[in-house]
Design an enzyme around this catalytic site. Sequence first.
Site, short mmCIF file in Angstrom:
data_model
loop_
_atom_site.label_atom_id
_atom_site.label_comp_id
_atom_site.label_asym_id
_atom_site.label_seq_id
_atom_site.Cartn_x
_atom_site.Cartn_y
_atom_site.Cartn_z
CG ASP A 18 -23.91 7.55 25.67
OD1 ASP A 18 -24.78 8.13 26.33
OD2 ASP A 18 -24.03 6.38 25.26
NE ARG A 98 -19.32 -0.79 20.89
CZ ARG A 98 -19.88 -0.14 19.89
NH1 ARG A 98 -19.27 -0.07 18.72
NH2 ARG A 98 -21.06 0.44 20.03
CG ASP A 127 -21.06 -2.00 23.31
OD1 ASP A 127 -20.87 -3.15 22.87
OD2 ASP A 127 -21.72 -1.15 22.69
CB SER A 179 -29.81 3.49 22.11
OG SER A 179 -28.45 3.14 22.20
#
Length: 410
Positions: A18, A98, A127, A179
Amino acid sequence: MNKQDIKKVVLAYSGGLDTSIIIPWLKENYNNCEVIAVSGDVGQGTELDGLEEKALATGASKLYVLDLKQEYVEEYIWPCLKAGAEYEQYLLGTSHARPCIAKGLAEIAIKEGADAICHGCTGKGNDQVRFELTLKAFAPEMAIIAPWREWDIKSREEEIEYAEAHNIPLKINRETNYSKDKNVWHLSHEGLDLEDPANEPFYNKEGFLELGVSPEQAPDVPTYVNIHFEQGVPTAIDGVEMNGLQIVEKLNELGGANGVGLLDIVENRLVGMKSRGVYETPGGAILYKAHELLEMITLDRETSHYKKLVAQKFGELVYNGLWFTPLREALSAFVDETQKTVTGVVKVKLYKGNIINAGVTSPYTLYDENVASFGDDGGAYDQKDSAGFINLFGLSIKVKALLDKKRNEN
């Protein structure tokens, strides 16, 4: 903020698929803006190798690598461990990483005088919420760019095509395009064959598991581990004092070698959909079990039972990105109060994916062998007292039965 006003963007950068394509995409779509890449090191290991060269080669002006590992363990993982917080069995490996990363991201954006902060989270995931709620707490006036909510790319396959068209090197291909999210606490796997819950994960396939082995491949002899806790926080393994990061890394090693800490679940995402994930959390699974065993003898019944309610709410808050909120902080204060006597040593046996209680001791134990004994307790407990207790405890049942009988007779 209008696009033309955005001159400098700070990007949450991992070097994965990404964020690798986001740098050139930002420059193409935001007036050739300056892109400053920021990577929060929460234990990704070799994934950070060559990150600066790659970021600069794809258009970033500079790269910050923030060493957040110790902070992550002590300020995010330990509060969750003490709370016993989890979400649908998931031990929150991505969830509490995060806010730690996003806080560092906001600090760099303010320091650099950035116009916007960018992240590579998809519009389907959790996220995006975790990042943006933290950014709202630390940089409330900063614009946020989320390419997945803007661009025409619809899938990871199209991302790979974009990368290939822009000569961006990738460590993955279409066949191994899971992922993944890795840090010192866990490794998650999503996508490909795992999207169908009917498919068993390839635990025994070389390269699938990264933090350990499958239970079938674990040794035929058990490994014993002694973990010392001080007020709910692990401080030593087998008598050797260690800092938080060292403890997690050591237990990852021991747990991984014994096939411990694998979890395969279909969880309920915050955005409403169900998602299948396979998680490796060897050290975390050991610590949660050991902490639970220690609380078993150090917490009174009412506190223990109520704390389980708090743990569920705590886990939901963390999963939903609400780390920097008054409620989470208040719950942490409650949890810290409960942990004042959670001190002692827990011995566990690791064997082919299992974490087995092998003994627990504490100077604050509430277990009295004399009281609990089936033998002669030396007068510590008068069994005759139980008759009056039962009569009172069951009074409402008896009264209802008598009144029902009377009504039926009439």
